[in-house]
Design an enzyme around this catalytic site. Structure first.
Site, PDB file in Angstrom:
ATOM      1  N   GLU A 196      -5.757  10.351  -6.257  1.00 24.22           N
ATOM      2  CA  GLU A 196      -4.465  10.996  -6.429  1.00 24.22           C
ATOM      3  C   GLU A 196      -3.528  10.212  -7.353  1.00 24.22           C
ATOM      4  OE1 GLU A 196      -3.600  13.872  -5.605  1.00 24.22           O
ATOM      5  OE2 GLU A 196      -5.084  14.498  -4.138  1.00 24.22           O
ATOM      6  N   GLU A 200     -22.715   1.008   6.051  1.00 24.19           N
ATOM      7  CA  GLU A 200     -21.536   0.282   6.499  1.00 24.19           C
ATOM      8  C   GLU A 200     -21.901  -1.042   7.189  1.00 24.19           C
ATOM      9  OE1 GLU A 200     -19.671   1.289  10.619  1.00 24.19           O
ATOM     10  OE2 GLU A 200     -19.879   3.187   9.523  1.00 24.19           O
TER      11      GLU A 200
END
Length: 297
Positions: A84, A115
């Site tokens: 963004e 992860e």
């Protein structure tokens, strides 16, 4: 065996023991009540958020980057915030970067074991040619994600600024970051579902860091996003409105100057406010290091 018993994010919420027996109305109301606790929890971490934001501004002024890294929801939120920044503040996609354990495919499908890899976090930063001017923010609701720890340890070794964002107190990743942020929002509405309150807290804080850091390098004039990139019709019209709001000019003047500035909103504003040509306006902005207000003096 991983011990999750000490994590607030894994505790059961005593307010929702009978969640499966609630009506839709009751469940929505209870969820809203839980969500209202998030902003209060974030407010208690503002001093730490300020320290991280100041470090990011320093990185930007030194030509460095802001790099988020996380797994699952935490990683997705970092990628979202980074993405963004490009249209909102007109920065290149290489200035704010979001890394998620497992790569792009992990945005929609979990990548098994990603992860849990210390080495993968390290390698992802090596691939970016991490340098001492960069700031790395490791994000993990649990505060224990190995991928993030591996990345933070490598960043520290390189000399980059390290920060962390977790939703548990005394988080493991805090020990691996120079600037830790810990936000305790209490147990989740749905036990262990950290995409809820924890995710909301993380998004609020990432919004704060990136937005205020961009203000700190001249991407905002008054409260207007003057470096917005007009990549669609809505943003073209928003750009003209921003020029009008910043200069109190007519729509026609805003439109004409916008085009004369090659659709550079900030440049158009400076041209009008300082009665300059596009070339003169660019020179003034360069001298003012991109701050519109500094071109006025």
């Amino acid at each position: 065996m991983i011990d999750l018993s000490t994590l607030t994010t894994e505790r059961r919420n005593t307010e929702t023991y009978n969640l499966d027996q609630m009506s839709v109305h009751e469940a929505l109301n209870k969820m809203n009540q839980e969500d209202q606790k998030v902003a209060t929890a974030v407010s208690q971490a503002l001093p730490e958020v300020e320290s991280v934001t100041t470090a990011v501004i320093t990185s930007f002024k030194q030509g460095g980057r802001l790099i988020y890294m996380g797994a699952g929801t935490s990683g997705r939120l970092g990628v979202l915030d980074a993405a963004e920044c490009v249209p909102t503040f007109g920065v290149p996609a290489t200035q704010v970067i979001g890394l998620i354990a497992g790569g792009e495919q992990a945005m929609t499908v979990a990548v098994e074991g990603a992860e849990d890899s210390l080495a993968l976090g390290r390698q992802d930063l090596i691939d970016l040619n991490l340098n001492p001017n960069d700031t790395v923010i490791g994000i993990a609701a649990s505060g224990r994600t190995p991928y993030v720890i591996g990345g933070l340890d490598y960043a520290k070794a390189v000399g980059a600024t390290t920060a962390s964002l977790s939703c548990n107190k005394n988080a493991e990743i805090s020990k691996h970051a120079a600037l830790p942020i810990e936000v305790d929002c209490g147990p989740e509405f749905l036990t262990g579902s950290t995409r809820l309150k924890s995710g909301t807290a993380q998004k609020l804080i990432l919004n704060m860091i990136s937005t205020v850091a961009m203000i700190g390098i001249g991407k905002v004039y008054n409260n207007l996003m003057v470096d917005v990139k007009p990549t669609n019709e809505k943003l073209v019209e928003r750009s003209k409105r921003i020029i009008m709001q910043a200069t109190e000019c007519s729509y026609e003047e805003a439109e004409a100057t916008f085009e004369a500035a090659n659709r550079d909103v900030k440049l158009a504003i400076v041209m009008i406010l300082t009665d300059s040509t596009a070339e003169e306006g660019r020179a003034k902005l360069t001298k003012a290091e991109g701050f519109v207000k500094d071109t006025l003096h």
